[in-house]
Every structure is written in C-alpha cells, then in structure tokens.
Write an enzyme that holds these catalytic residues in place. Sequence first.
Site, mmCIF file in Angstrom:
data_model
loop_
_atom_site.group_PDB
_atom_site.id
_atom_site.type_symbol
_atom_site.label_atom_id
_atom_site.label_comp_id
_atom_site.label_asym_id
_atom_site.label_seq_id
_atom_site.Cartn_x
_atom_site.Cartn_y
_atom_site.Cartn_z
ATOM 1 N N HIS A 20 25.679 60.566 37.544
ATOM 2 C CA HIS A 20 26.694 60.691 36.492
ATOM 3 C C HIS A 20 28.017 60.166 37.039
ATOM 4 O O HIS A 20 28.135 59.908 38.251
ATOM 5 C CB HIS A 20 26.832 62.142 36.010
ATOM 6 C CG HIS A 20 27.172 63.118 37.081
ATOM 7 N ND1 HIS A 20 28.401 63.188 37.662
ATOM 8 C CD2 HIS A 20 26.427 64.073 37.699
ATOM 9 C CE1 HIS A 20 28.401 64.141 38.574
ATOM 10 N NE2 HIS A 20 27.209 64.695 38.632
HETATM 11 P P1 TYD Z 1 25.844 68.698 38.094
HETATM 12 O O1 TYD Z 1 27.280 68.373 38.333
HETATM 13 O O2 TYD Z 1 25.105 67.910 37.064
HETATM 14 O O3 TYD Z 1 25.036 68.635 39.483
HETATM 15 P P2 TYD Z 1 24.695 67.402 40.445
HETATM 16 O O4 TYD Z 1 25.656 66.320 40.166
HETATM 17 O O5 TYD Z 1 24.834 67.948 41.836
HETATM 18 O O6 TYD Z 1 23.289 66.985 40.220
HETATM 19 O O7 TYD Z 1 25.738 70.252 37.775
HETATM 20 C C1 TYD Z 1 24.497 70.920 37.682
HETATM 21 C C2 TYD Z 1 24.689 72.119 36.771
HETATM 22 O O8 TYD Z 1 25.623 73.040 37.334
HETATM 23 C C3 TYD Z 1 25.217 71.751 35.386
HETATM 24 O O9 TYD Z 1 24.514 72.552 34.445
HETATM 25 C C4 TYD Z 1 26.655 72.168 35.401
HETATM 26 C C5 TYD Z 1 26.709 73.286 36.426
HETATM 27 N N1 TYD Z 1 27.964 73.294 37.176
HETATM 28 C C6 TYD Z 1 28.905 74.280 36.942
HETATM 29 O O10 TYD Z 1 28.698 75.176 36.093
HETATM 30 N N2 TYD Z 1 30.056 74.284 37.667
HETATM 31 C C7 TYD Z 1 30.332 73.334 38.588
HETATM 32 O O11 TYD Z 1 31.411 73.360 39.251
HETATM 33 C C8 TYD Z 1 29.354 72.300 38.819
HETATM 34 C C9 TYD Z 1 29.601 71.210 39.828
HETATM 35 C C10 TYD Z 1 28.192 72.306 38.081
#
Ligand code: TYD
Length: 143
Positions: free
Chosen positions: A52
């Site tokens: 992303h």
């Molecule tokens: P995401 O940022 O998509 O993870 P990655 O990039 O590491 O694969 O986040 C995964 C899930 O966690 C998503 O449902 C959002 C949640 N999340 C939070 O609630 N707070 C946060 O600070 C972060 C980074 C993610």
Amino acid sequence: MPISDCKILDLPKITDPRGNLTFIEQNRHVPFEIKRIYYTYDVPGGSDRGAHAHKNLHQLIVAMSGSFDVVLDDGLETKRFHLNRSYFGLYVCPMMWRIIDNYSSGSVCLVLASELYDEADYIRDYEEFLSAVRASKEGGSPK
Ligand code: TYD
C-alpha cells in the site's frame, strides 16, 4: 516526492560492553514529529506485508531484530532496501508504494509514523496509486 528522498539513516549508537543503545529524537534523527509507533512481530516466513501507499504519512522503518527487505516504488522506479541492524532506519516519504518481504525468523519491524492511524490516508490499490502519481505529476488532484 521522489524515491531519492527515501534513505537509510544512520541512528546514534552508544556502544557498550553491557549492550549497545540507540535512540531516536523527532525532528533530529527523523525528519518529522513522531505521533505513532507500531511494530510487527511473529511474522511467518515467506509472508509479505505492506502493499500500500500513504498519501501524507512519513515513516521510519527499523529492523529491531532480525532482518527484512523493504521494496519502495514511486510509480516510476523501484528500490529494494535490506534492513538488518537496529541502528539503521529507512525513511519513507509519502506516496511511496511499499512491500516488506524476506523476513528472517523472529524479526521485529518497528515503524515510527508522523500521524495517528487513519485508514483514509491509505491507498491499497496499485492502479489507484499509479493514477494518483500521474495526477500529481500533471499538477491535478487524484481522482
Ligand atoms: P496495515 O497497515 O495494512 O499492515 P501492513 O502494512 O503491515 O501489512 O495494517 C494491518 C491492520 O492493522 C489494518 O486492519 C489496520 C490496523 N492498524 C491499526 O489499527 N493501527 C495502526 O497503527 C496500524 C499500522 C494498523
């Protein structure tokens, strides 16, 4: 922002026979105010995370333990950074598509972020990311 703005920063390291120490101060060792810290751990081998971009978020990514790769893509160019030391941090500017892969077992990925969590700041679709990059180059706003 161009991918050349994303760099591995050398963090202060106090070496000590009792164990080394690294510290990070906002606006001094990272070029933003730190509003949020999160970390990923227990990542199974072969996984990848990320995939992303963020519209406005600045981040510093540190391999606190173990190692992994961060692949950055600004829509034109791709760069792979291998992080394997807790005194190096990769600064990631806004509008950078990122994938984190090649995790070693037991690795911990620490992220310092310039904003609180906001799902509206994410672009999770690669085609949408590319059109936002194109729109910003043309001086317009993304669709
Ligand atoms: P995401 O940022 O998509 O993870 P990655 O990039 O590491 O694969 O986040 C995964 C899930 O966690 C998503 O449902 C959002 C949640 N999340 C939070 O609630 N707070 C946060 O600070 C972060 C980074 C993610």
